[in-house]
Design an enzyme around this catalytic site. Structure first.
Site, PDB file in Angstrom:
ATOM      1  N   LYS A  64       0.852  -1.194   0.000  1.00  0.00           N
ATOM      2  CA  LYS A  64       0.000   0.000   0.000  1.00  0.00           C
ATOM      3  C   LYS A  64       0.885   1.240   0.000  1.00  0.00           C
ATOM      4  CE  LYS A  64      -2.439   1.019   3.870  1.00  0.00           C
ATOM      5  NZ  LYS A  64      -3.105   0.847   5.217  1.00  0.00           N
ATOM      6  N   SER A 108      -7.819  -2.238   8.429  1.00  0.00           N
ATOM      7  CA  SER A 108      -7.365  -1.920   7.067  1.00  0.00           C
ATOM      8  C   SER A 108      -6.668  -3.046   6.319  1.00  0.00           C
ATOM      9  CB  SER A 108      -6.453  -0.695   7.098  1.00  0.00           C
ATOM     10  OG  SER A 108      -7.247   0.444   7.220  1.00  0.00           O
ATOM     11  N   SER A 134      -8.230   0.524   4.689  1.00  0.00           N
ATOM     12  CA  SER A 134      -7.563   1.437   3.784  1.00  0.00           C
ATOM     13  C   SER A 134      -6.652   0.742   2.762  1.00  0.00           C
ATOM     14  CB  SER A 134      -6.713   2.428   4.587  1.00  0.00           C
ATOM     15  OG  SER A 134      -5.746   1.739   5.358  1.00  0.00           O
TER      16      SER A 134
HETATM   17  C1  LIG Z   1     -22.990  10.359   8.023  1.00  0.00           C
HETATM   18  C2  LIG Z   1     -21.605   9.916   8.065  1.00  0.00           C
HETATM   19  C3  LIG Z   1     -20.978   9.980   9.426  1.00  0.00           C
HETATM   20  C4  LIG Z   1     -19.554   9.696   9.297  1.00  0.00           C
HETATM   21  C5  LIG Z   1     -18.828   9.715  10.591  1.00  0.00           C
HETATM   22  C6  LIG Z   1     -17.498   9.194  10.356  1.00  0.00           C
HETATM   23  C7  LIG Z   1     -16.752   8.972  11.595  1.00  0.00           C
HETATM   24  C8  LIG Z   1     -15.786   7.927  11.343  1.00  0.00           C
HETATM   25  C9  LIG Z   1     -14.712   7.891  12.323  1.00  0.00           C
HETATM   26  C10 LIG Z   1     -13.705   7.119  12.111  1.00  0.00           C
HETATM   27  C11 LIG Z   1     -13.614   6.226  10.929  1.00  0.00           C
HETATM   28  C12 LIG Z   1     -12.414   5.403  10.931  1.00  0.00           C
HETATM   29  C13 LIG Z   1     -12.499   4.266   9.969  1.00  0.00           C
HETATM   30  C14 LIG Z   1     -11.208   3.556   9.952  1.00  0.00           C
HETATM   31  C15 LIG Z   1     -11.223   2.386   9.042  1.00  0.00           C
HETATM   32  C16 LIG Z   1      -9.895   1.809   8.729  1.00  0.00           C
HETATM   33  C17 LIG Z   1      -8.813   2.215   9.652  1.00  0.00           C
HETATM   34  C18 LIG Z   1      -7.492   1.555   9.379  1.00  0.00           C
HETATM   35  N1  LIG Z   1      -6.563   2.329   8.798  1.00  0.00           N
HETATM   36  O1  LIG Z   1      -7.241   0.447   9.810  1.00  0.00           O
END
Ligand SMILES: CCCCCCCC/C=C\CCCCCCCC(N)=O
Length: 536
Positions: free
Chosen positions: A137, A236, A212
């Site tokens: 990645k 991810s 990701s």
């Molecule tokens: C109406 C939409 C509301 C959206 C709110 C979004 C809040 C999300 C907060 C954090 C999202 C993190 C997702 C991480 C996924 C992958 C992470 C990783 N790099 O392992």
């Protein structure tokens, strides 16, 4: 009825109402996204896999190279040709180093022809992936290649050095071939950014690849690379592995070096959650790649010890117990889990025990609390490439006019963060305490011989943009990062729509070999990776 009971009932009703509203929003959004997908035209088809070299595992390729049955150059060329075929349709790669990779492959072949060449046995020991190409990645630094993390402002940033994991892979004889697409700053589970665009699912291009490490999941599944390196702070590695029907392993915390990755973790707490690990089509590759990535820490994992599946204790849960704002686990995923249970019970005479771990209902809150750290710089700082802060409201305005360099979800995440629990608050302290309790609960159950079967995600790959209304479904993987436990995403075939489904296998701390051994067993029983196109 006591006041306490009355309050409990009130809260339960509120949760039910909120969940019902969420289901309704999900349903309406699905219809809208289906309509958009319909307007965009049918799913795009990809070329069949014609070259049988592409069907070998990375371990087999390495074996064939060192035994002079295949040349590294022809393998690298086969993968270059395959990437050129799939890239226009899937958009999984962001930068290649094809010329350099071919030169390095030729050097490998020449070395093997020379008098100095060691025996295959010695080569297997010293350079286990000699001459085998691999991809990573774009967050993980490869010397002289861009390392953008999907952030437009980083479009010209070139890594001066190899990340530690890349150095280790090169040291094992592997040849970097290309870097792959990620979500903006690797902080979302759909791979799409303003720099390189959206990566599409090889099983149906109307669907997402996850994130990701989504470009990596996609390129592996489409047979564009024999092995890949991803990273995982909330899922991810496992989410894209699952959506693309391949294997992905998030190692136990602290085993694999995170050095040379961007964005880097901001604190020791975040570092504990973040892990680099392998993504590949064949389960047999997981352990040898992990052994290289773990370097000196490999001894802690006892990866060479044989695992007797019949001696393991198996546990499972079909869902998170009804967390607020996560989707219900799809029936076909539950059915796949039941088939796994029946298979293990029949083949190994083991008992698979159902658990009810109540704290899993708080997975999202626990992950968020563990991600927040003292003196944390907020996400607007990250979005500016750690150089000041972006103006969130201005960016929202620009976004409505298609002028922002940021994705909508990155802006929403920055907004959401402002309302999240603050580091050091009573609520934060309580959640951290609960995380520790949950860790102890898991360690007591799993010990050194237990594995926990759990959905990797409640649904198969959603349509593009659909994660916006299913935002917190990533908590199925994220909670395992909170615990620092090893977990292997294991494919279990395709659903009725032709999209991959599977489960994750979680083990006690440093018991990575157990989760990998179970994945290997389930690959034998359920077929593992299913090619997304005809093999002609
Ligand atoms: C109406 C939409 C509301 C959206 C709110 C979004 C809040 C999300 C907060 C954090 C999202 C993190 C997702 C991480 C996924 C992958 C992470 C990783 N790099 O392992």
């Amino acid at each position: 009825m006591s006041t306490k009971h009355k309050n409990q009932n009130k809260m339960k009703t509120q949760r039910q109402v909120l969940n019902a509203i969420h289901r309704l929003i999900e349903f309406i959004a699905r219809l809208i996204y289906m309509f958009i997908a319909f307007l965009k035209g049918p799913a795009e088809s990809q070329p069949p896999i014609k070259d049988l070299i592409l069907l070998h595992s990375a371990t087999t390729l390495a074996f064939k190279i060192r035994n002079r049955q295949l040349m590294s150059e022809e393998i690298v060329q086969s993968y270059i040709d395959r990437i050129r075929e799939i890239q226009p349709v899937l958009n999984c790669m962001v930068e290649d180093r094809f010329e350099d990779a071919l030169k390095e492959a030729k050097m490998c072949d020449e070395f093997l022809k020379s008098q100095n060449a060691p025996s295959p046995q010695i080569l297997a020991e010293k350079k286990p992936f000699f001459g085998v190409p691999f991809t990573t990645k774009d967050c993980i630094g490869v010397a002289n290649m861009k390392q953008t993390a999907g952030l437009t402002v980083r479009k010209n940033i070139v890594s001066k050095y190899d990340a530690e994991v890349i150095r280790l892979m090169r040291d094992a004889g592997a040849i970097p071939l290309a870097t792959t697409n990620v979500s903006e700053l690797a902080m979302w589970w759909e791979t799409s950014n303003c720099l390189y665009g959206t990566t599409k699912n090889p099983y149906n291009t109307r669907h997402i690849v996850g994130g990701s490490s989504g470009g990596e999941g996609c390129i592996q599944a489409a047979a564009g690379s024999p092995l890949g390196i991803g990273s995982d702070i909330g899922g991810s590695i496992r989410i894209p592995s699952y959506f693309n029907g391949i294997f992905g392993h998030k190692p136990s915390t602290g085993i694999v070096s995170n050095d040379g990755q961007y964005p880097s973790a901001q604190s020791e707490d975040q570092k504990r959650l973040l892990a680099i690990g392998p993504m590949c089509r064949y389960a047999q590759d997981l352990s040898p790649i992990l052994k290289i990535l773990a370097d000196k820490n490999a001894d802690i994992l006892h990866l060479n010890e044989k695992v007797d599946i019949s001696k393991l204790k198996f546990y499972y849960m079909e869902d998170d117990g009804g967390q607020l704002l996560t989707s219900p686990v799809e029936l076909e995923i539950k059915e796949a889990m039941r088939k796994v249970i029946r298979y293990l019970e029949k083949a190994y005479k083991v008992k698979v025990t159902k658990l009810n771990i109540r704290k899993l209902k708080k997975s999202t809150a626990l992950w968020m609390a563990n991600m927040s750290c003292k003196d944390e710089k907020d996400f607007t700082y990250e979005l500016s490439n750690r150089n000041g802060h972006i103006n969130l409201w201005w960016e929202f305005l620009k976004w409505t006019m298609f002028m922002s360099n940021h994705t909508l979800i990155a802006l929403l995440t920055a907004t959401f963060e402002r309302f999240a629990v603050k580091h050091g608050s009573d609520q934060h302290t309580k959640l951290i305490q609960e995380s520790r309790e949950l860790y102890r609960e898991f360690q007591d159950i799993l010990g050194e011989d237990g594995v926990f079967l759990f959905p990797t995600h409640p649904t198969a790959a959603p349509l593009h943009h659909e994660p916006l209304v299913k935002a917190f479904n990533f908590s199925y993987t994220a909670i395992i990062n909170v615990l620092g436990l090893p977990a292997t995403a294991c494919p279990l075939g395709l659903n009725k729509q032709g999209l991959p489904i599977g489960i994750q296998i979680v083990g006690g701390l440093h018991q990575d070999r157990l989760t990998i051994a179970v994945a290997e067993e389930l690959e034998r029983g359920f077929g593992g990776w299913v090619p997304p196109v005809i093999v002609a």
